[in-house]
Design an enzyme around this catalytic site. Structure first.
Site, PDB file in Angstrom:
ATOM      1  N   ASP A   3      39.162  42.121 128.716  1.00  0.00           N
ATOM      2  CA  ASP A   3      38.399  41.164 129.034  1.00  0.00           C
ATOM      3  C   ASP A   3      38.556  40.858 130.560  1.00  0.00           C
ATOM      4  O   ASP A   3      39.735  41.139 131.138  1.00  0.00           O
ATOM      5  CB  ASP A   3      38.721  39.929 128.254  1.00  0.00           C
ATOM      6  CG  ASP A   3      38.130  40.007 126.861  1.00  0.00           C
ATOM      7  OD1 ASP A   3      37.299  40.647 126.483  1.00  0.00           O
ATOM      8  OD2 ASP A   3      38.503  39.103 126.249  1.00  0.00           O
TER       9      ASP A   3
ATOM     10  N   ARG B 123      32.078  47.032 129.466  1.00  0.00           N
ATOM     11  CA  ARG B 123      31.321  45.867 129.034  1.00  0.00           C
ATOM     12  C   ARG B 123      30.829  45.090 130.245  1.00  0.00           C
ATOM     13  O   ARG B 123      31.461  44.701 131.167  1.00  0.00           O
ATOM     14  CB  ARG B 123      31.984  44.687 128.190  1.00  0.00           C
ATOM     15  CG  ARG B 123      31.286  43.637 127.808  1.00  0.00           C
ATOM     16  CD  ARG B 123      31.923  42.585 127.003  1.00  0.00           C
ATOM     17  NE  ARG B 123      32.925  42.872 125.981  1.00  0.00           N
ATOM     18  CZ  ARG B 123      33.977  42.456 125.659  1.00  0.00           C
ATOM     19  NH1 ARG B 123      34.550  41.392 126.593  1.00  0.00           N
ATOM     20  NH2 ARG B 123      34.726  42.410 124.580  1.00  0.00           N
TER      21      ARG B 123
HETATM   22  P1  FDA Z   1      22.490  32.880 129.153  1.00  0.00           P
HETATM   23  O1  FDA Z   1      23.644  32.065 129.410  1.00  0.00           O
HETATM   24  O2  FDA Z   1      21.608  32.606 130.053  1.00  0.00           O
HETATM   25  O3  FDA Z   1      22.227  32.825 127.520  1.00  0.00           O
HETATM   26  C1  FDA Z   1      20.965  33.222 127.173  1.00  0.00           C
HETATM   27  C2  FDA Z   1      20.662  32.463 125.961  1.00  0.00           C
HETATM   28  O4  FDA Z   1      21.612  32.605 124.841  1.00  0.00           O
HETATM   29  C3  FDA Z   1      20.476  30.815 126.231  1.00  0.00           C
HETATM   30  O5  FDA Z   1      19.451  30.455 126.448  1.00  0.00           O
HETATM   31  C4  FDA Z   1      20.903  30.503 124.715  1.00  0.00           C
HETATM   32  O6  FDA Z   1      19.673  30.357 124.026  1.00  0.00           O
HETATM   33  C5  FDA Z   1      21.791  31.415 124.191  1.00  0.00           C
HETATM   34  N1  FDA Z   1      23.221  30.928 124.482  1.00  0.00           N
HETATM   35  C6  FDA Z   1      24.105  31.556 125.466  1.00  0.00           C
HETATM   36  N2  FDA Z   1      25.435  30.825 125.220  1.00  0.00           N
HETATM   37  C7  FDA Z   1      25.235  30.106 124.157  1.00  0.00           C
HETATM   38  C8  FDA Z   1      26.266  29.285 123.490  1.00  0.00           C
HETATM   39  N3  FDA Z   1      27.351  29.218 123.921  1.00  0.00           N
HETATM   40  N4  FDA Z   1      25.799  28.725 122.505  1.00  0.00           N
HETATM   41  C9  FDA Z   1      24.508  28.641 122.127  1.00  0.00           C
HETATM   42  N5  FDA Z   1      23.513  29.552 122.585  1.00  0.00           N
HETATM   43  C10 FDA Z   1      24.090  30.152 123.597  1.00  0.00           C
HETATM   44  N6  FDA Z   1      32.473  36.667 130.296  1.00  0.00           N
HETATM   45  C11 FDA Z   1      33.388  36.843 131.233  1.00  0.00           C
HETATM   46  O7  FDA Z   1      33.591  36.267 132.296  1.00  0.00           O
HETATM   47  N7  FDA Z   1      34.311  37.804 130.684  1.00  0.00           N
HETATM   48  C12 FDA Z   1      34.402  38.625 129.677  1.00  0.00           C
HETATM   49  O8  FDA Z   1      35.214  39.131 129.498  1.00  0.00           O
HETATM   50  C13 FDA Z   1      33.229  38.180 128.967  1.00  0.00           C
HETATM   51  N8  FDA Z   1      33.209  38.726 127.496  1.00  0.00           N
HETATM   52  C14 FDA Z   1      31.939  38.723 126.875  1.00  0.00           C
HETATM   53  C15 FDA Z   1      31.808  39.308 125.717  1.00  0.00           C
HETATM   54  C16 FDA Z   1      30.636  39.035 125.073  1.00  0.00           C
HETATM   55  C17 FDA Z   1      30.525  40.161 123.744  1.00  0.00           C
HETATM   56  C18 FDA Z   1      29.625  38.458 125.311  1.00  0.00           C
HETATM   57  C19 FDA Z   1      28.291  38.408 124.897  1.00  0.00           C
HETATM   58  C20 FDA Z   1      29.919  37.551 126.501  1.00  0.00           C
HETATM   59  C21 FDA Z   1      31.138  37.742 127.375  1.00  0.00           C
HETATM   60  N9  FDA Z   1      31.180  37.050 128.281  1.00  0.00           N
HETATM   61  C22 FDA Z   1      32.320  37.130 129.081  1.00  0.00           C
HETATM   62  C23 FDA Z   1      30.309  35.666 128.787  1.00  0.00           C
HETATM   63  C24 FDA Z   1      29.283  36.008 129.482  1.00  0.00           C
HETATM   64  O9  FDA Z   1      29.842  36.216 130.883  1.00  0.00           O
HETATM   65  C25 FDA Z   1      28.303  34.937 129.663  1.00  0.00           C
HETATM   66  O10 FDA Z   1      28.691  33.748 130.289  1.00  0.00           O
HETATM   67  C26 FDA Z   1      27.758  34.624 128.279  1.00  0.00           C
HETATM   68  O11 FDA Z   1      27.527  35.510 127.486  1.00  0.00           O
HETATM   69  C27 FDA Z   1      26.405  33.826 128.451  1.00  0.00           C
HETATM   70  O12 FDA Z   1      25.533  34.462 129.142  1.00  0.00           O
HETATM   71  P2  FDA Z   1      23.892  35.482 128.664  1.00  0.00           P
HETATM   72  O13 FDA Z   1      23.879  36.793 129.423  1.00  0.00           O
HETATM   73  O14 FDA Z   1      24.055  35.219 127.255  1.00  0.00           O
HETATM   74  O15 FDA Z   1      22.739  34.375 129.347  1.00  0.00           O
END
Ligand code: FDA
Length: 301
Positions: free
Chosen positions: A125, A176
């Site tokens: 991570d 990732r």
């Molecule tokens: P965005 O935040 O715009 O979310 C898109 C939509 O998803 C939102 O509009 C909402 O509907 C929904 N959503 C998002 N988060 C939600 C929540 N907590 N509860 C409910 N609904 C929610 N980051 C990092 O810095 N280091 C890492 O190692 C990782 N590892 C990681 C693994 C995996 C499998 C995932 C999916 C994510 C990570 N992340 C991470 C977190 C990543 O950087 C990011 O902060 C989150 O995935 C949210 O970003 P989105 O791309 O989903 O977009």
């Protein structure tokens, strides 16, 4: 974000842990390994695979780092024993990164050794920007000894495209890609949503051009759609990329991706140290802040 939600998010640290724990339930599998195994079994039944994460970060004592290492090794043994479809994610600060790079490298090496014995993949991570260079350095060192590992890169950092190109040039091609969750300054990271989205898709293209295997980690429909279009453009087969999502976030999107035949992996955190992880999830989710507010008011009635 709605004003009340913004207020509640800011005051979340004052909310009693009992209430925070209740709402954290959707984001974490539980506090013990058996909870996590049960959760992964269910995910497998629903057509997805998992990556297990023992919660914990920023340890301040060597014994804690060793304990964290042993817990991750226990998870690896359990994955084999229980025949669940999962790999492992690790955070280097839980393995002593902030204490000493040598200690952290040693602990991580022990995990990778056990993972190699079990034939299980390990994902590094990525944490806040104070850890980026050290995490990449340790990954670089250990990848020479173990091929069963990959790293996370964050699309909000300006440096990420360069990191991706440099790692691929040295033969490290399993990533990732996520947006990045920590608060970073404008001097090193994009701040606007559309800038981060643009860089995500730009870096994804660079990775696909470099023939990397990418875990596309997002719930953002703009990015999911953009990634799907790119997968088609590059003519990738289903085993040449995967989508990754967090436990408890957008289950409908996950089902749709599975139904369309994409490989989907869920990030499944568990353990006693659930607080910091859950607070980050709450801050991403404006709705949850509203739920917490209601719970606090109801409690006071
Ligand atoms: P965005 O935040 O715009 O979310 C898109 C939509 O998803 C939102 O509009 C909402 O509907 C929904 N959503 C998002 N988060 C939600 C929540 N907590 N509860 C409910 N609904 C929610 N980051 C990092 O810095 N280091 C890492 O190692 C990782 N590892 C990681 C693994 C995996 C499998 C995932 C999916 C994510 C990570 N992340 C991470 C977190 C990543 O950087 C990011 O902060 C989150 O995935 C949210 O970003 P989105 O791309 O989903 O977009």
């Amino acid at each position: 974000m709605h004003l009340l939600n913004t207020f509640v998010v800011r005051t979340l640290p004052l909310v009693p842990q009992r209430i925070v724990r209740y709402f954290a339930g959707r984001y974490i599998a539980g506090e013990i390994l058996d909870d996590a195994i049960r959760c992964v079994r269910q995910i497998n039944k629903e057509g997805a695979c998992a990556t297990l994460d023992v919660l914990g970060e920023d340890v301040i004592r060597e014994e804690e780092a060793m304990k964290s290492r042993e817990r991750s090794i226990e998870v690896l043994r359990a994955i084999t024993r229980e025949r669940i479809d999962s790999n492992l994610s690790i955070k280097l600060t839980s393995l002593g990164l902030k204490l000493s790079k040598e200690l952290c490298t040693h602990n991580t090496r022990e995990i990778l050794k056990a993972a190699a014995e079990e034939n299980i993949f390990v994902r590094f991570d990525m944490e806040d920007s104070s850890c980026t260079t050290d995490t990449i350095d340790i990954f670089r060192t250990l990848h020479k000894e173990f091929s069963n590992c990959g790293i996370v890169l964050q699309a909000y950092l300006y440096r990420t495209e360069h990191d991706a190109r440099a790692l691929m040039a040295e033969g490290m091609k399993n990533f990732r890609l996520c947006k990045g969750i920590y608060k970073e300054p404008a001097s090193i990271a994009y701040q606007k949503r559309d800038e981060v989205q643009r860089n995500f898709l730009k870096v994804l293209r660079v990775m696909f051009e470099g023939k990397a295997y990418v875990g596309i980690a997002t719930h953002d429909s703009v990015l999911v759609d953009g990634a799907k279009a790119m997968v088609e453009e590059f003519g990738l087969r289903k085993n040449e990329y995967e989508f990754q999502m967090l436990l408890g976030v957008c289950p409908e999107l996950r089902k749709a991706l599975v139904n369309e035949g994409h490989k989907v992996r869920l990030y499944v955190p568990f353990g006693e140290s659930w607080y910091a992880y859950s607070m980050r999830r709450f801050k991403e989710n404006p709705e949850i802040a509203g739920y917490v507010a209601r719970a606090v008011f109801m409690r006071n009635k």
